[in-house]
Scaffold this motif. Structure first.
Motif, PDB file in Angstrom:
ATOM      1  N   GLY A  23      29.681  34.983 -31.926  1.00  0.00           N
ATOM      2  CA  GLY A  23      29.118  33.810 -31.345  1.00  0.00           C
ATOM      3  C   GLY A  23      30.040  33.664 -30.456  1.00  0.00           C
ATOM      4  N   TYR A  24      30.530  33.857 -30.449  1.00  0.00           N
ATOM      5  CA  TYR A  24      32.519  33.390 -29.596  1.00  0.00           C
ATOM      6  C   TYR A  24      31.934  33.672 -27.834  1.00  0.00           C
ATOM      7  CZ  TYR A  24      34.798  33.826 -33.710  1.00  0.00           C
ATOM      8  OH  TYR A  24      34.737  33.486 -35.429  1.00  0.00           O
ATOM      9  N   LYS A  25      32.782  32.935 -26.695  1.00  0.00           N
ATOM     10  CA  LYS A  25      32.438  33.308 -25.607  1.00  0.00           C
ATOM     11  C   LYS A  25      33.588  33.675 -24.786  1.00  0.00           C
ATOM     12  CE  LYS A  25      29.226  28.902 -25.590  1.00  0.00           C
ATOM     13  NZ  LYS A  25      29.035  28.125 -24.369  1.00  0.00           N
ATOM     14  N   ASN A  26      34.402  34.848 -25.439  1.00  0.00           N
ATOM     15  CA  ASN A  26      35.492  35.394 -24.889  1.00  0.00           C
ATOM     16  C   ASN A  26      34.473  36.489 -24.199  1.00  0.00           C
ATOM     17  OD1 ASN A  26      34.715  37.398 -27.163  1.00  0.00           O
ATOM     18  ND2 ASN A  26      36.420  36.052 -28.089  1.00  0.00           N
ATOM     19  N   THR A  27      35.292  37.259 -23.590  1.00  0.00           N
ATOM     20  CA  THR A  27      35.140  38.535 -22.761  1.00  0.00           C
ATOM     21  C   THR A  27      34.225  39.547 -23.933  1.00  0.00           C
ATOM     22  OG1 THR A  27      37.241  38.167 -21.515  1.00  0.00           O
ATOM     23  CG2 THR A  27      35.648  40.702 -21.456  1.00  0.00           C
ATOM     24  N   ARG A  28      34.710  40.220 -24.889  1.00  0.00           N
ATOM     25  CA  ARG A  28      33.945  40.773 -25.962  1.00  0.00           C
ATOM     26  C   ARG A  28      32.766  40.250 -26.349  1.00  0.00           C
ATOM     27  NH1 ARG A  28      36.774  43.423 -32.008  1.00  0.00           N
ATOM     28  NH2 ARG A  28      34.929  44.360 -32.215  1.00  0.00           N
ATOM     29  N   TYR A  29      32.245  39.035 -26.899  1.00  0.00           N
ATOM     30  CA  TYR A  29      31.080  38.504 -27.105  1.00  0.00           C
ATOM     31  C   TYR A  29      29.840  37.383 -26.363  1.00  0.00           C
ATOM     32  CZ  TYR A  29      33.086  39.928 -31.897  1.00  0.00           C
ATOM     33  OH  TYR A  29      33.553  40.827 -32.353  1.00  0.00           O
ATOM     34  N   VAL A  30      30.661  37.336 -25.199  1.00  0.00           N
ATOM     35  CA  VAL A  30      29.966  36.356 -24.407  1.00  0.00           C
ATOM     36  C   VAL A  30      28.156  36.918 -23.894  1.00  0.00           C
ATOM     37  CG1 VAL A  30      30.946  36.764 -21.987  1.00  0.00           C
ATOM     38  CG2 VAL A  30      30.223  34.754 -22.474  1.00  0.00           C
ATOM     39  N   GLN A  31      28.380  37.997 -23.884  1.00  0.00           N
ATOM     40  CA  GLN A  31      27.545  38.657 -23.513  1.00  0.00           C
ATOM     41  C   GLN A  31      26.308  38.515 -24.851  1.00  0.00           C
ATOM     42  OE1 GLN A  31      25.209  38.724 -20.498  1.00  0.00           O
ATOM     43  NE2 GLN A  31      27.475  37.260 -19.836  1.00  0.00           N
ATOM     44  N   PHE A  32      27.258  39.670 -25.534  1.00  0.00           N
ATOM     45  CA  PHE A  32      26.379  40.093 -27.236  1.00  0.00           C
ATOM     46  C   PHE A  32      25.947  39.615 -27.718  1.00  0.00           C
ATOM     47  CE2 PHE A  32      26.995  41.972 -31.231  1.00  0.00           C
ATOM     48  CZ  PHE A  32      26.153  43.559 -30.716  1.00  0.00           C
ATOM     49  N   GLY A  75      27.876  12.622 -30.655  1.00  0.00           N
ATOM     50  CA  GLY A  75      27.222  13.739 -31.044  1.00  0.00           C
ATOM     51  C   GLY A  75      26.563  14.595 -29.584  1.00  0.00           C
ATOM     52  N   ARG A  76      26.354  14.157 -28.651  1.00  0.00           N
ATOM     53  CA  ARG A  76      25.607  15.105 -27.570  1.00  0.00           C
ATOM     54  C   ARG A  76      26.565  15.594 -26.571  1.00  0.00           C
ATOM     55  NH1 ARG A  76      25.086   9.409 -26.422  1.00  0.00           N
ATOM     56  NH2 ARG A  76      25.502   9.105 -24.176  1.00  0.00           N
ATOM     57  N   ILE A  77      27.920  15.045 -26.656  1.00  0.00           N
ATOM     58  CA  ILE A  77      28.540  15.476 -25.678  1.00  0.00           C
ATOM     59  C   ILE A  77      29.968  16.767 -26.673  1.00  0.00           C
ATOM     60  CG2 ILE A  77      28.973  13.362 -24.577  1.00  0.00           C
ATOM     61  CD1 ILE A  77      31.166  12.693 -26.107  1.00  0.00           C
ATOM     62  N   TRP A  78      29.991  16.441 -27.934  1.00  0.00           N
ATOM     63  CA  TRP A  78      30.535  17.910 -28.127  1.00  0.00           C
ATOM     64  C   TRP A  78      29.948  19.367 -27.700  1.00  0.00           C
ATOM     65  CZ3 TRP A  78      34.678  17.237 -30.816  1.00  0.00           C
ATOM     66  CH2 TRP A  78      34.628  17.995 -31.722  1.00  0.00           C
ATOM     67  N   LYS A  79      30.634  20.386 -27.538  1.00  0.00           N
ATOM     68  CA  LYS A  79      30.637  21.577 -27.655  1.00  0.00           C
ATOM     69  C   LYS A  79      29.366  22.574 -28.341  1.00  0.00           C
ATOM     70  CE  LYS A  79      34.095  23.637 -29.929  1.00  0.00           C
ATOM     71  NZ  LYS A  79      35.125  24.635 -30.033  1.00  0.00           N
ATOM     72  N   SER A  80      28.933  22.009 -29.270  1.00  0.00           N
ATOM     73  CA  SER A  80      28.042  22.265 -30.454  1.00  0.00           C
ATOM     74  C   SER A  80      26.718  21.078 -30.387  1.00  0.00           C
ATOM     75  CB  SER A  80      28.825  23.023 -31.598  1.00  0.00           C
ATOM     76  OG  SER A  80      27.223  22.683 -31.916  1.00  0.00           O
ATOM     77  N   PRO A  81      25.882  21.990 -29.891  1.00  0.00           N
ATOM     78  CA  PRO A  81      24.880  20.902 -29.880  1.00  0.00           C
ATOM     79  C   PRO A  81      24.621  20.357 -31.178  1.00  0.00           C
ATOM     80  CG  PRO A  81      23.692  23.211 -29.906  1.00  0.00           C
ATOM     81  CD  PRO A  81      25.129  22.568 -29.264  1.00  0.00           C
ATOM     82  N   ASN A  82      24.843  21.225 -32.466  1.00  0.00           N
ATOM     83  CA  ASN A  82      24.681  20.944 -34.159  1.00  0.00           C
ATOM     84  C   ASN A  82      25.799  20.170 -34.378  1.00  0.00           C
ATOM     85  OD1 ASN A  82      21.974  21.597 -33.402  1.00  0.00           O
ATOM     86  ND2 ASN A  82      22.372  23.371 -33.065  1.00  0.00           N
ATOM     87  N   ALA A  83      26.779  20.673 -33.978  1.00  0.00           N
ATOM     88  CA  ALA A  83      27.954  20.472 -35.462  1.00  0.00           C
ATOM     89  C   ALA A  83      28.628  18.957 -34.326  1.00  0.00           C
ATOM     90  CB  ALA A  83      29.084  21.404 -34.774  1.00  0.00           C
ATOM     91  N   GLY A  84      27.994  19.266 -33.014  1.00  0.00           N
ATOM     92  CA  GLY A  84      28.246  17.159 -32.518  1.00  0.00           C
ATOM     93  C   GLY A  84      27.730  16.543 -33.508  1.00  0.00           C
ATOM     94  N   PRO A  85      26.155  16.314 -33.228  1.00  0.00           N
ATOM     95  CA  PRO A  85      25.532  14.466 -33.978  1.00  0.00           C
ATOM     96  C   PRO A  85      26.432  15.518 -35.698  1.00  0.00           C
ATOM     97  CG  PRO A  85      24.136  16.234 -32.635  1.00  0.00           C
ATOM     98  CD  PRO A  85      25.706  16.786 -32.851  1.00  0.00           C
ATOM     99  N   VAL A 141      36.448   7.367 -40.082  1.00  0.00           N
ATOM    100  CA  VAL A 141      37.741   8.049 -39.731  1.00  0.00           C
ATOM    101  C   VAL A 141      38.089   8.936 -38.894  1.00  0.00           C
ATOM    102  CG1 VAL A 141      37.208  10.370 -40.973  1.00  0.00           C
ATOM    103  CG2 VAL A 141      39.151  10.123 -40.679  1.00  0.00           C
ATOM    104  N   SER A 142      39.053   8.587 -37.629  1.00  0.00           N
ATOM    105  CA  SER A 142      38.926   9.275 -36.410  1.00  0.00           C
ATOM    106  C   SER A 142      39.668  10.153 -36.395  1.00  0.00           C
ATOM    107  CB  SER A 142      40.300   8.042 -35.424  1.00  0.00           C
ATOM    108  OG  SER A 142      39.845   7.189 -35.480  1.00  0.00           O
ATOM    109  N   LEU A 143      38.421  11.351 -35.732  1.00  0.00           N
ATOM    110  CA  LEU A 143      38.761  13.143 -35.932  1.00  0.00           C
ATOM    111  C   LEU A 143      38.717  12.843 -34.266  1.00  0.00           C
ATOM    112  CD1 LEU A 143      36.751  14.150 -38.503  1.00  0.00           C
ATOM    113  CD2 LEU A 143      39.295  13.675 -38.614  1.00  0.00           C
ATOM    114  N   GLY A 144      38.330  14.843 -34.050  1.00  0.00           N
ATOM    115  CA  GLY A 144      38.336  15.678 -32.582  1.00  0.00           C
ATOM    116  C   GLY A 144      39.906  15.399 -32.262  1.00  0.00           C
ATOM    117  N   GLY A 145      40.390  15.276 -30.971  1.00  0.00           N
ATOM    118  CA  GLY A 145      40.651  15.424 -29.739  1.00  0.00           C
ATOM    119  C   GLY A 145      41.375  16.787 -30.009  1.00  0.00           C
ATOM    120  N   ALA A 146      42.967  16.958 -29.271  1.00  0.00           N
ATOM    121  CA  ALA A 146      42.910  18.197 -28.326  1.00  0.00           C
ATOM    122  C   ALA A 146      42.963  19.038 -30.068  1.00  0.00           C
ATOM    123  CB  ALA A 146      44.226  18.025 -28.097  1.00  0.00           C
ATOM    124  N   ALA A 147      43.184  20.717 -29.833  1.00  0.00           N
ATOM    125  CA  ALA A 147      43.377  21.595 -30.794  1.00  0.00           C
ATOM    126  C   ALA A 147      43.249  23.172 -29.634  1.00  0.00           C
ATOM    127  CB  ALA A 147      42.532  21.428 -31.565  1.00  0.00           C
TER     128      ALA A 147
END
Length: 312
Positions: free
Chosen positions: A178-187, A227-237, A248-254
């Motif tokens: 489930g990665y959005k890179n060249t190898r897996y974005v379609q497959f 929750g709704r603005i996270w890249k994953s619709p389920n991990a965000g909430p 605790v304050s999480l998120g930010g650059a990675a």
């Protein structure tokens, strides 16, 4: 009471034996999935759909046949189902990974903490400092509370043996494809979308449970706003509610695969900084929610049995 007995058996097995170091069924499944990917990955969605079907559906069908064949032997079915559920859970494994990061972090051993956190996150960890390590670990514990425990329990309670097989294999394929890179974005599109679908309800039940058993007001506010603005619709909430629940304050650059990603904030702006303590708090929250779910499942099961007995 078969669901209750199966749940007890699975949790006891997980507590006593944790994740099997050898001969885990998911290892064999992962090897098979790799072979299917090599055969069918032609950078199109059709190949991904076909590979997913070949990887998952035969095992779900076998799970259905197994469950059906044991209908007249409820105790045996409950025990067999408990073993299957045990292989679908990651409760003690998740806690062990979390504390394997928290303990060296508390000692100030950043190298050991970086190595430990690299085992459970996909971001680059080689240059992470103390706060970033703690943030990655806390996020992972909160998110995987849903993926490794509560979603599996949800589908087991709903569909039994084929339900937990369907969920765990689908979740494994999402982790592989489930990665959005060249190898897996379609497959990998099919694997990612099915995992999103299977996690939609249990992720929100997990977020609600985090809020109920933590700092409720902060958790609900974080869930609603972040929750709704996270890249994953389920991990965000799940992560937003969990971060609020333990304040605790999480998120930010990675950095992921050499690319810096600016991720939204999670939890209260004025919350505590990520630390070894926040990892511990996340593990404790997951345990409280698990106890809550187990008690709730037992109560609902007992009520249903009583209603069924009264109707006879």
């Amino acid at each position: 009471m078969s669901i209750a007995l199966s749940l007890l058996a699975a949790l006891l097995l997980d507590y006593w034996f944790k994740e099997p170091k050898r001969f885990h069924p998911l290892v064999g499944f992962g090897n098979m999935a790799s072979l299917l990917e090599k055969r069918f990955n032609l950078n199109d969605k059709k190949g991904g759909v076909l590979a997913w079907c070949l990887a998952v559906l035969p095992w779900v069908f076998l799970g259905f046949l197994l469950q059906y064949s044991l209908l007249d032997m409820p105790v045996l079915m409950a025990l067999v189902a408990g073993v299957v559920l045990y292989f679908g859970l990651g409760w003690q494994s998740l806690l062990s990974h979390g504390m394997a990061i928290a303990e060296p972090l508390k000692r100030g051993d950043l190298q050991a903490a970086r190595q430990a956190v690299s085992m459970i996150v996909s971001r680059d960890t080689s240059e992470l400092e103390e706060e970033a390590i703690a943030s990655a670990a806390t996020e992972s514990v909160l998110e995987n509370g849903a993926d490794a425990i509560f979603s599996a329990l949800f589908w087991f309670c709903l569909l039994g043996i084929p339900g937990v097989i369907l969920y765990r294999l689908s979740n494994t394929l999402d982790a592989m494809w489930g990665y959005k890179n060249t190898r897996y974005v379609q497959f990998g599109w099919c694997a990612a979308r099915i995992d999103d679908l299977l996690n939609f309800v249990p992720a929100r039940l997990t977020a609600a449970s985090y809020a109920l058993l933590g700092d409720t007001a902060i958790a609900i506010k974080a869930w609603r706003e972040q929750g709704r603005i996270w890249k994953s619709p389920n991990a965000g909430p799940v992560m937003a509610s969990g971060a609020g629940a333990i304040n605790v304050s999480l998120g930010g650059a990675a950095i992921y695969h050499g690319e810096l990603q600016q991720r939204p904030a999670l939890g209260p702006e004025t919350g505590d900084k990520p630390s070894a303590e926040s990892i511990k708090l996340a593990c404790e929250l997951v345990n409280r929610v698990l106890i809550f779910w187990v008690v709730l499942i037992y109560v609902v099961t007992a009520v249903l049995v009583s209603v069924q007995s009264a109707s006879l």
